[in-house]
Design a protein around this motif. Structure first.
Motif, PDB file in Angstrom:
ATOM      1  N   TYR A  32      -1.570 -10.422   5.925  1.00 19.90           N
ATOM      2  CA  TYR A  32      -2.451 -10.214   4.790  1.00 19.90           C
ATOM      3  C   TYR A  32      -2.009  -8.981   4.006  1.00 19.90           C
ATOM      4  O   TYR A  32      -1.496  -8.021   4.584  1.00 19.90           O
ATOM      5  N   ALA A  33      -2.264  -8.995   2.718  1.00 25.37           N
ATOM      6  CA  ALA A  33      -2.250  -7.752   1.954  1.00 25.37           C
ATOM      7  C   ALA A  33      -3.577  -7.044   2.207  1.00 25.37           C
ATOM      8  O   ALA A  33      -4.600  -7.686   2.479  1.00 25.37           O
ATOM      9  N   ILE A  34      -3.543  -5.727   2.142  1.00 27.99           N
ATOM     10  CA  ILE A  34      -4.744  -4.936   2.367  1.00 27.99           C
ATOM     11  C   ILE A  34      -5.106  -4.204   1.086  1.00 27.99           C
ATOM     12  O   ILE A  34      -4.263  -3.535   0.483  1.00 27.99           O
ATOM     13  N   GLY A  35      -6.331  -4.353   0.692  1.00 29.91           N
ATOM     14  CA  GLY A  35      -6.807  -3.685  -0.510  1.00 29.91           C
ATOM     15  C   GLY A  35      -7.919  -2.703  -0.201  1.00 29.91           C
ATOM     16  O   GLY A  35      -8.576  -2.802   0.837  1.00 29.91           O
ATOM     17  N   TRP A  36      -8.068  -1.742  -1.081  1.00 29.87           N
ATOM     18  CA  TRP A  36      -9.195  -0.809  -1.030  1.00 29.87           C
ATOM     19  C   TRP A  36     -10.097  -1.075  -2.225  1.00 29.87           C
ATOM     20  O   TRP A  36      -9.625  -1.220  -3.357  1.00 29.87           O
ATOM     21  N   ILE A  48      -9.425  -1.033  -6.194  1.00 25.72           N
ATOM     22  CA  ILE A  48      -8.743   0.140  -6.716  1.00 25.72           C
ATOM     23  C   ILE A  48      -7.277   0.204  -6.325  1.00 25.72           C
ATOM     24  O   ILE A  48      -6.471   0.786  -7.052  1.00 25.72           O
ATOM     25  N   SER A  49      -6.907  -0.356  -5.204  1.00 27.42           N
ATOM     26  CA  SER A  49      -5.512  -0.300  -4.790  1.00 27.42           C
ATOM     27  C   SER A  49      -5.273  -1.331  -3.704  1.00 27.42           C
ATOM     28  O   SER A  49      -6.207  -1.725  -3.005  1.00 27.42           O
ATOM     29  N   CYS A  50      -4.016  -1.770  -3.569  1.00 29.27           N
ATOM     30  CA  CYS A  50      -3.690  -2.697  -2.495  1.00 29.27           C
ATOM     31  C   CYS A  50      -2.209  -2.626  -2.176  1.00 29.27           C
ATOM     32  O   CYS A  50      -1.417  -2.119  -2.985  1.00 29.27           O
ATOM     33  N   ILE A  51      -1.858  -3.136  -1.005  1.00 34.42           N
ATOM     34  CA  ILE A  51      -0.479  -3.076  -0.546  1.00 34.42           C
ATOM     35  C   ILE A  51      -0.143  -4.318   0.265  1.00 34.42           C
ATOM     36  O   ILE A  51      -0.968  -4.813   1.031  1.00 34.42           O
ATOM     37  N   SER A  52       1.063  -4.791   0.072  1.00 33.12           N
ATOM     38  CA  SER A  52       1.614  -5.825   0.933  1.00 33.12           C
ATOM     39  C   SER A  52       2.653  -5.149   1.822  1.00 33.12           C
ATOM     40  O   SER A  52       3.715  -4.757   1.338  1.00 33.12           O
ATOM     41  N   SER A  53       2.331  -4.974   3.077  1.00 30.30           N
ATOM     42  CA  SER A  53       3.256  -4.283   3.977  1.00 30.30           C
ATOM     43  C   SER A  53       4.494  -5.123   4.265  1.00 30.30           C
ATOM     44  O   SER A  53       5.512  -4.591   4.709  1.00 30.30           O
ATOM     45  N   SER A  54       4.438  -6.398   4.000  1.00 27.03           N
ATOM     46  CA  SER A  54       5.600  -7.252   4.270  1.00 27.03           C
ATOM     47  C   SER A  54       6.743  -6.959   3.316  1.00 27.03           C
ATOM     48  O   SER A  54       7.910  -7.077   3.681  1.00 27.03           O
ATOM     49  N   ASP A  55       6.426  -6.535   2.077  1.00 23.50           N
ATOM     50  CA  ASP A  55       7.500  -6.210   1.134  1.00 23.50           C
ATOM     51  C   ASP A  55       7.310  -4.859   0.454  1.00 23.50           C
ATOM     52  O   ASP A  55       8.126  -4.468  -0.376  1.00 23.50           O
ATOM     53  N   GLY A  56       6.253  -4.157   0.800  1.00 27.84           N
ATOM     54  CA  GLY A  56       6.019  -2.816   0.264  1.00 27.84           C
ATOM     55  C   GLY A  56       5.441  -2.783  -1.131  1.00 27.84           C
ATOM     56  O   GLY A  56       5.253  -1.703  -1.696  1.00 27.84           O
ATOM     57  N   SER A  57       5.136  -3.920  -1.705  1.00 23.52           N
ATOM     58  CA  SER A  57       4.594  -3.915  -3.065  1.00 23.52           C
ATOM     59  C   SER A  57       3.185  -3.365  -3.069  1.00 23.52           C
ATOM     60  O   SER A  57       2.426  -3.538  -2.102  1.00 23.52           O
ATOM     61  N   THR A  58       2.849  -2.685  -4.141  1.00 24.44           N
ATOM     62  CA  THR A  58       1.546  -2.031  -4.250  1.00 24.44           C
ATOM     63  C   THR A  58       0.956  -2.282  -5.624  1.00 24.44           C
ATOM     64  O   THR A  58       1.641  -2.677  -6.570  1.00 24.44           O
ATOM     65  N   TYR A  59      -0.331  -2.002  -5.711  1.00 25.70           N
ATOM     66  CA  TYR A  59      -1.042  -2.051  -6.980  1.00 25.70           C
ATOM     67  C   TYR A  59      -2.031  -0.886  -6.995  1.00 25.70           C
ATOM     68  O   TYR A  59      -2.630  -0.550  -5.972  1.00 25.70           O
ATOM     69  N   TYR A  60      -2.195  -0.290  -8.171  1.00 27.40           N
ATOM     70  CA  TYR A  60      -3.208   0.748  -8.371  1.00 27.40           C
ATOM     71  C   TYR A  60      -3.950   0.472  -9.667  1.00 27.40           C
ATOM     72  O   TYR A  60      -3.346   0.066 -10.663  1.00 27.40           O
ATOM     73  N   ALA A  61      -5.234   0.760  -9.663  1.00 32.05           N
ATOM     74  CA  ALA A  61      -5.966   0.801 -10.913  1.00 32.05           C
ATOM     75  C   ALA A  61      -5.359   1.906 -11.785  1.00 32.05           C
ATOM     76  O   ALA A  61      -4.999   2.974 -11.279  1.00 32.05           O
ATOM     77  N   PRO A 103      -0.448  -8.165  -4.034  1.00 26.80           N
ATOM     78  CA  PRO A 103      -1.153  -7.053  -4.671  1.00 26.80           C
ATOM     79  C   PRO A 103      -1.340  -7.245  -6.176  1.00 26.80           C
ATOM     80  O   PRO A 103      -0.402  -7.534  -6.913  1.00 26.80           O
ATOM     81  N   ARG A 104      -2.570  -7.079  -6.591  1.00 28.81           N
ATOM     82  CA  ARG A 104      -2.975  -7.183  -7.979  1.00 28.81           C
ATOM     83  C   ARG A 104      -4.363  -6.580  -8.053  1.00 28.81           C
ATOM     84  O   ARG A 104      -4.884  -6.054  -7.062  1.00 28.81           O
ATOM     85  N   LEU A 105      -5.008  -6.649  -9.203  1.00 29.62           N
ATOM     86  CA  LEU A 105      -6.393  -6.206  -9.309  1.00 29.62           C
ATOM     87  C   LEU A 105      -7.278  -7.213  -8.575  1.00 29.62           C
ATOM     88  O   LEU A 105      -7.579  -8.281  -9.101  1.00 29.62           O
ATOM     89  N   ASP A 110     -11.215 -12.534  -3.911  1.00 31.55           N
ATOM     90  CA  ASP A 110      -9.857 -12.576  -3.363  1.00 31.55           C
ATOM     91  C   ASP A 110      -9.815 -12.179  -1.896  1.00 31.55           C
ATOM     92  O   ASP A 110      -8.775 -12.243  -1.271  1.00 31.55           O
ATOM     93  N   VAL A 111     -10.945 -11.748  -1.357  1.00 32.80           N
ATOM     94  CA  VAL A 111     -10.972 -11.130  -0.027  1.00 32.80           C
ATOM     95  C   VAL A 111     -11.347 -12.136   1.050  1.00 32.80           C
ATOM     96  O   VAL A 111     -12.316 -12.876   0.922  1.00 32.80           O
ATOM     97  N   GLU A 112     -10.560 -12.099   2.127  1.00 32.65           N
ATOM     98  CA  GLU A 112     -10.846 -12.930   3.296  1.00 32.65           C
ATOM     99  C   GLU A 112     -11.699 -12.184   4.322  1.00 32.65           C
ATOM    100  O   GLU A 112     -12.545 -12.784   4.986  1.00 32.65           O
ATOM    101  N   HIS A 113     -11.416 -10.907   4.498  1.00 31.23           N
ATOM    102  CA  HIS A 113     -12.116 -10.112   5.523  1.00 31.23           C
ATOM    103  C   HIS A 113     -12.407  -8.724   4.971  1.00 31.23           C
ATOM    104  O   HIS A 113     -11.557  -8.139   4.290  1.00 31.23           O
ATOM    105  N   TRP A 114     -13.565  -8.196   5.308  1.00 33.85           N
ATOM    106  CA  TRP A 114     -14.008  -6.872   4.869  1.00 33.85           C
ATOM    107  C   TRP A 114     -14.171  -5.928   6.047  1.00 33.85           C
ATOM    108  O   TRP A 114     -14.562  -6.347   7.137  1.00 33.85           O
TER     109      TRP A 114
END
Length: 124
Positions: A32-36, A48-61, A103-105, A110-114
């Motif tokens: 999974y990607a993990i978002g905050w 506000i932010s998220c990351i895909s640890s599989s490829d290091g891609s990130t997103y920020y507001a 990772p995106r806004l 979009d969330v599976e688990h909180w």
């Protein structure tokens, strides 16, 4: 059982820093990607932010990219959110979340688990 546990919240003075942690269990960060998200009193929860640890891609507001840094530690299955130069308007309940989307806004849909959330208060 999938579980996300946040920690690291608390009271910080304006201009200070906090590092939030999101410890994942029941899956790996490759799954999974993990978002905050955060939710201030009286406001909607926002991604506000998220990351895909599989490829290091990130997103920020846009409003946060100069002060917040997200990172993933695959060895410990944990994602961190480093928050610097904090402002009173950063005060909120902060949640981490797992998503199958890159990772995106993120929106809540979009969330599976909180996670359960951790409170951050920025005040002098």
């Amino acid at each position: 059982q999938v579980q996300l546990v946040e920690s690291g919240g608390g009271l910080v003075q304006p201009g200070g820093s906090l590092r939030l942690s999101c410890a994942a269990s029941g899956f790996t960060l490759d799954d999974y990607a993990i978002g905050w998200f955060r939710q201030a009193p009286g406001k909607e929860r926002e991604g506000i932010s998220c990351i895909s640890s599989s490829d290091g891609s990130t997103y920020y507001a846009d409003s946060l990219k100069d002060r917040f840094t997200i990172s993933g530690d695959t060895a410990n299955n944990t994602v961190y959110l480093q928050m610097d130069n904090m402002k009173p308007e950063d005060s909120a309940e902060y949640y981490c979340a797992a998503s199958v989307y890159r990772p995106r806004l993120y929106t809540e849909g979009d969330v599976e688990h909180w996670g359960q959330g951790t409170q951050v208060i920025v005040s002098s």
